[in-house]
Motif scaffolding. Structure first.
Motif, PDB file in Angstrom:
ATOM      1  N   PHE A 128       4.419  -4.112  -0.893  1.00 28.47           N
ATOM      2  CA  PHE A 128       5.730  -3.713  -0.406  1.00 28.47           C
ATOM      3  C   PHE A 128       5.872  -2.201  -0.541  1.00 28.47           C
ATOM      4  O   PHE A 128       5.808  -1.661  -1.642  1.00 28.47           O
ATOM      5  N   GLY A 129       6.034  -1.539   0.598  1.00 30.08           N
ATOM      6  CA  GLY A 129       6.146  -0.086   0.600  1.00 30.08           C
ATOM      7  C   GLY A 129       4.833   0.570   0.958  1.00 30.08           C
ATOM      8  O   GLY A 129       3.835   0.346   0.275  1.00 30.08           O
ATOM      9  N   GLY A 130       4.832   1.367   2.018  1.00 33.29           N
ATOM     10  CA  GLY A 130       3.599   2.024   2.444  1.00 33.29           C
ATOM     11  C   GLY A 130       3.669   3.521   2.288  1.00 33.29           C
ATOM     12  O   GLY A 130       3.295   4.272   3.192  1.00 33.29           O
ATOM     13  N   GLY A 131       4.152   3.954   1.147  1.00 34.99           N
ATOM     14  CA  GLY A 131       4.282   5.385   0.887  1.00 34.99           C
ATOM     15  C   GLY A 131       3.027   5.983   0.294  1.00 34.99           C
ATOM     16  O   GLY A 131       1.912   5.528   0.540  1.00 34.99           O
ATOM     17  N   ARG A 132       3.223   6.980  -0.538  1.00 34.70           N
ATOM     18  CA  ARG A 132       2.098   7.765  -1.059  1.00 34.70           C
ATOM     19  C   ARG A 132       1.172   6.953  -1.948  1.00 34.70           C
ATOM     20  O   ARG A 132      -0.008   7.247  -2.062  1.00 34.70           O
ATOM     21  N   VAL A 133       1.710   5.918  -2.595  1.00 34.58           N
ATOM     22  CA  VAL A 133       0.891   5.049  -3.441  1.00 34.58           C
ATOM     23  C   VAL A 133       0.556   3.744  -2.722  1.00 34.58           C
ATOM     24  O   VAL A 133      -0.568   3.260  -2.770  1.00 34.58           O
ATOM     25  N   GLY A 134       1.539   3.182  -2.035  1.00 29.95           N
ATOM     26  CA  GLY A 134       1.354   1.888  -1.392  1.00 29.95           C
ATOM     27  C   GLY A 134       0.287   1.864  -0.320  1.00 29.95           C
ATOM     28  O   GLY A 134      -0.551   0.947  -0.271  1.00 29.95           O
ATOM     29  N   LEU A 135       0.282   2.860   0.551  1.00 26.78           N
ATOM     30  CA  LEU A 135      -0.687   2.878   1.651  1.00 26.78           C
ATOM     31  C   LEU A 135      -2.128   2.988   1.161  1.00 26.78           C
ATOM     32  O   LEU A 135      -3.008   2.253   1.643  1.00 26.78           O
ATOM     33  N   PRO A 136      -2.438   3.862   0.193  1.00 23.82           N
ATOM     34  CA  PRO A 136      -3.808   3.896  -0.341  1.00 23.82           C
ATOM     35  C   PRO A 136      -4.237   2.563  -0.950  1.00 23.82           C
ATOM     36  O   PRO A 136      -5.408   2.174  -0.846  1.00 23.82           O
ATOM     37  N   ILE A 137      -3.307   1.845  -1.588  1.00 22.03           N
ATOM     38  CA  ILE A 137      -3.643   0.546  -2.153  1.00 22.03           C
ATOM     39  C   ILE A 137      -3.984  -0.436  -1.043  1.00 22.03           C
ATOM     40  O   ILE A 137      -4.963  -1.197  -1.136  1.00 22.03           O
ATOM     41  N   VAL A 138      -3.196  -0.429   0.019  1.00 22.76           N
ATOM     42  CA  VAL A 138      -3.486  -1.283   1.175  1.00 22.76           C
ATOM     43  C   VAL A 138      -4.876  -0.976   1.723  1.00 22.76           C
ATOM     44  O   VAL A 138      -5.667  -1.877   2.032  1.00 22.76           O
ATOM     45  N   ARG A 166     -10.638  -2.256   2.505  1.00 22.86           N
ATOM     46  CA  ARG A 166     -12.038  -1.838   2.364  1.00 22.86           C
ATOM     47  C   ARG A 166     -12.861  -2.896   1.654  1.00 22.86           C
ATOM     48  O   ARG A 166     -14.072  -3.024   1.886  1.00 22.86           O
ATOM     49  N   ARG A 167     -12.197  -3.665   0.804  1.00 25.48           N
ATOM     50  CA  ARG A 167     -12.873  -4.745   0.085  1.00 25.48           C
ATOM     51  C   ARG A 167     -12.856  -6.059   0.866  1.00 25.48           C
ATOM     52  O   ARG A 167     -13.279  -7.088   0.372  1.00 25.48           O
ATOM     53  N   ASP A 205      -7.826   7.129  -7.014  1.00 18.87           N
ATOM     54  CA  ASP A 205      -8.456   6.401  -8.113  1.00 18.87           C
ATOM     55  C   ASP A 205      -7.549   5.275  -8.617  1.00 18.87           C
ATOM     56  O   ASP A 205      -8.025   4.194  -8.976  1.00 18.87           O
ATOM     57  N   VAL A 206      -6.249   5.536  -8.665  1.00 14.62           N
ATOM     58  CA  VAL A 206      -5.301   4.492  -9.061  1.00 14.62           C
ATOM     59  C   VAL A 206      -5.369   3.335  -8.061  1.00 14.62           C
ATOM     60  O   VAL A 206      -5.474   2.170  -8.449  1.00 14.62           O
ATOM     61  N   ALA A 207      -5.327   3.679  -6.780  1.00 14.79           N
ATOM     62  CA  ALA A 207      -5.380   2.649  -5.737  1.00 14.79           C
ATOM     63  C   ALA A 207      -6.679   1.863  -5.806  1.00 14.79           C
ATOM     64  O   ALA A 207      -6.685   0.627  -5.708  1.00 14.79           O
ATOM     65  N   GLY A 208      -7.777   2.570  -5.993  1.00 15.22           N
ATOM     66  CA  GLY A 208      -9.075   1.903  -6.064  1.00 15.22           C
ATOM     67  C   GLY A 208      -9.194   0.995  -7.269  1.00 15.22           C
ATOM     68  O   GLY A 208      -9.723  -0.117  -7.174  1.00 15.22           O
ATOM     69  N   PHE A 209      -8.684   1.456  -8.412  1.00 16.15           N
ATOM     70  CA  PHE A 209      -8.750   0.642  -9.623  1.00 16.15           C
ATOM     71  C   PHE A 209      -7.900  -0.612  -9.480  1.00 16.15           C
ATOM     72  O   PHE A 209      -8.327  -1.710  -9.849  1.00 16.15           O
ATOM     73  N   VAL A 210      -6.692  -0.453  -8.963  1.00 17.83           N
ATOM     74  CA  VAL A 210      -5.803  -1.596  -8.765  1.00 17.83           C
ATOM     75  C   VAL A 210      -6.476  -2.655  -7.903  1.00 17.83           C
ATOM     76  O   VAL A 210      -6.515  -3.843  -8.247  1.00 17.83           O
ATOM     77  N   ALA A 211      -7.016  -2.221  -6.765  1.00 20.21           N
ATOM     78  CA  ALA A 211      -7.677  -3.168  -5.858  1.00 20.21           C
ATOM     79  C   ALA A 211      -8.920  -3.780  -6.505  1.00 20.21           C
ATOM     80  O   ALA A 211      -9.209  -4.960  -6.321  1.00 20.21           O
ATOM     81  N   HIS A 212      -9.643  -2.962  -7.264  1.00 18.34           N
ATOM     82  CA  HIS A 212     -10.878  -3.439  -7.902  1.00 18.34           C
ATOM     83  C   HIS A 212     -10.606  -4.556  -8.898  1.00 18.34           C
ATOM     84  O   HIS A 212     -11.219  -5.629  -8.817  1.00 18.34           O
ATOM     85  N   VAL A 213      -9.696  -4.313  -9.854  1.00 20.44           N
ATOM     86  CA  VAL A 213      -9.489  -5.323 -10.896  1.00 20.44           C
ATOM     87  C   VAL A 213      -8.800  -6.569 -10.358  1.00 20.44           C
ATOM     88  O   VAL A 213      -9.082  -7.689 -10.800  1.00 20.44           O
ATOM     89  N   LEU A 214      -7.909  -6.389  -9.378  1.00 25.84           N
ATOM     90  CA  LEU A 214      -7.196  -7.551  -8.849  1.00 25.84           C
ATOM     91  C   LEU A 214      -8.085  -8.448  -7.994  1.00 25.84           C
ATOM     92  O   LEU A 214      -7.769  -9.622  -7.773  1.00 25.84           O
ATOM     93  N   THR A 215      -9.201  -7.897  -7.523  1.00 21.94           N
ATOM     94  CA  THR A 215     -10.107  -8.707  -6.699  1.00 21.94           C
ATOM     95  C   THR A 215     -11.384  -9.124  -7.419  1.00 21.94           C
ATOM     96  O   THR A 215     -12.148  -9.929  -6.886  1.00 21.94           O
ATOM     97  N   THR A 216     -11.613  -8.600  -8.607  1.00 21.52           N
ATOM     98  CA  THR A 216     -12.858  -8.947  -9.315  1.00 21.52           C
ATOM     99  C   THR A 216     -12.630  -9.712 -10.617  1.00 21.52           C
ATOM    100  O   THR A 216     -13.452 -10.547 -10.993  1.00 21.52           O
ATOM    101  N   LEU A 217     -11.540  -9.431 -11.314  1.00 24.69           N
ATOM    102  CA  LEU A 217     -11.288 -10.141 -12.564  1.00 24.69           C
ATOM    103  C   LEU A 217     -10.765 -11.547 -12.286  1.00 24.69           C
ATOM    104  O   LEU A 217      -9.979 -11.745 -11.354  1.00 24.69           O
ATOM    105  N   PRO A 218     -11.158 -12.525 -13.084  1.00 24.64           N
ATOM    106  CA  PRO A 218     -10.619 -13.878 -12.926  1.00 24.64           C
ATOM    107  C   PRO A 218      -9.101 -13.858 -13.091  1.00 24.64           C
ATOM    108  O   PRO A 218      -8.568 -13.075 -13.890  1.00 24.64           O
ATOM    109  N   SER A 219      -8.419 -14.700 -12.354  1.00 22.53           N
ATOM    110  CA  SER A 219      -6.955 -14.729 -12.403  1.00 22.53           C
ATOM    111  C   SER A 219      -6.431 -14.941 -13.813  1.00 22.53           C
ATOM    112  O   SER A 219      -5.388 -14.397 -14.192  1.00 22.53           O
ATOM    113  N   ALA A 220      -7.152 -15.692 -14.621  1.00 20.72           N
ATOM    114  CA  ALA A 220      -6.714 -15.978 -15.989  1.00 20.72           C
ATOM    115  C   ALA A 220      -6.687 -14.729 -16.867  1.00 20.72           C
ATOM    116  O   ALA A 220      -6.032 -14.710 -17.913  1.00 20.72           O
TER     117      ALA A 220
END
Length: 289
Positions: free
Chosen positions: A11-21, A26-27, A182-197
């Motif tokens: 939610f929100g495609g600003g300076r932080v949101g768009l890089p996260i998207v 990319r993943r 780097d914040v955007a990349g880390f967020v996407a990385h851990v949310l897609t690689t770490l087990p949900s638990a």
């Protein structure tokens, strides 16, 4: 059995949101960008990313949109203090839609345990619609602390546009600095690689570079201008942030209650280990110094 998440909504495609998207895309995982009516035309997203324009205060429409797309994880990147009611509505909609994990818009300075001062006020306002409110609804939450965005250094201090670096306090307190990418990349990385638990109700403390403002001034041959408050446009906001940085809260490992640096998983930059091999961007690189 714990699996990884595969469907996200930002939610929100600003300076932080768009890089996260962009990092999710990319993943090659499913990600949809939720945007306020009229603002989507200003955004360029990777091919395959759907943009949904919705009133962020309409709980039922948001919930229906999330359910229709099978969203598992919702990330809010809209300003908390400026949009309390909207963040609350997004949480309510996520609850109705059966979302499994929520990431509130609290990237930046450490607010955990803050009850006094400017960050205590932020926590009081933001907490009612994010962390504390999430706990009340029962949706597992994950927080990311990254300190001060490197890109915000010129806005806050005036340097390097001005040869003088504006500093509140002594400028000797260590600060965590992290680039937005780097914040955007880390967020996407851990949310897609770490087990949900391993993601529910957890705090990740990252750090691209660590230094005090006084050290930065010396490193880049800048003159330090010590001030009690910042004048001009958004001076009050800049003053609040400057005071917070001087108090220690600029470090992602700062323990507000005990007024000291945390250790182990609570230490500044402790979560960097979860992204092995990544080269974190430096202040010099980001600001082209």
């Amino acid at each position: 059995m714990s699996t990884t998440y595969t469907s996200f909504a930002v939610f929100g495609g600003g300076r932080v949101g768009l890089p996260i998207v962009e990092e999710f895309a990319r993943r090659q995982v499913s990600v949809v960008l939720f945007s306020r009516p009229g603002s989507a035309t200003k955004k360029t997203v990777p091919a395959g990313v759907e943009i949904v324009e919705l009133d962020f205060s309409d709980v039922n429409k948001i919930s229906a949109a999330l359910q229709q797309r099978g969203v598992q994880v919702v990330l809010s990147t809209i300003g908390v203090a400026a949009a309390v009611s909207q963040n609350k509505a997004i949480v309510d909609a996520a609850k109705l839609a059966g979302v499994k994990l929520f990431v509130p818009a609290e990237y930046g300075l450490t607010t955990e345990g803050q009850t006094e001062g400017p960050l205590g006020d932020k926590r009081e306002v933001a907490g009612k619609c994010s962390i504390d409110y999430l706990k009340a609804t029962g949706i597992p939450a994950v927080q990311f602390y990254n300190g001060l965005f490197i890109e915000f250094i010129p806005w806050l201090t005036g340097f390097p546009e001005d040869p003088k670096m504006r500093v509140i306090g002594k400028g000797e307190t260590p600060i965590s600095f992290t680039a937005i990418i780097d914040v955007a990349g880390f967020v996407a990385h851990v949310l897609t690689t770490l087990p949900s638990a391993e993601l529910g109700n957890r705090i990740f403390r990252i750090e691209g570079e660590r230094a005090s403002l006084k050290e930065l001034a010396k490193r880049f041959n800048a003159t330090v201008e010590y001030v009690d408050r910042v004048q001009g446009e958004m001076g009050e906001v800049k003053t609040v942030i400057g005071v917070a940085l001087d108090s220690g809260s600029g470090s992602t490992g700062w323990d507000v209650v005990n007024k000291r640096e945390g250790t182990g998983v609570d230490a500044a930059g402790s979560a960097n280990l979860l992204w092995p091999g990544h080269q974190w961007k430096t202040i010099k690189e980001v600001l082209n110094l």
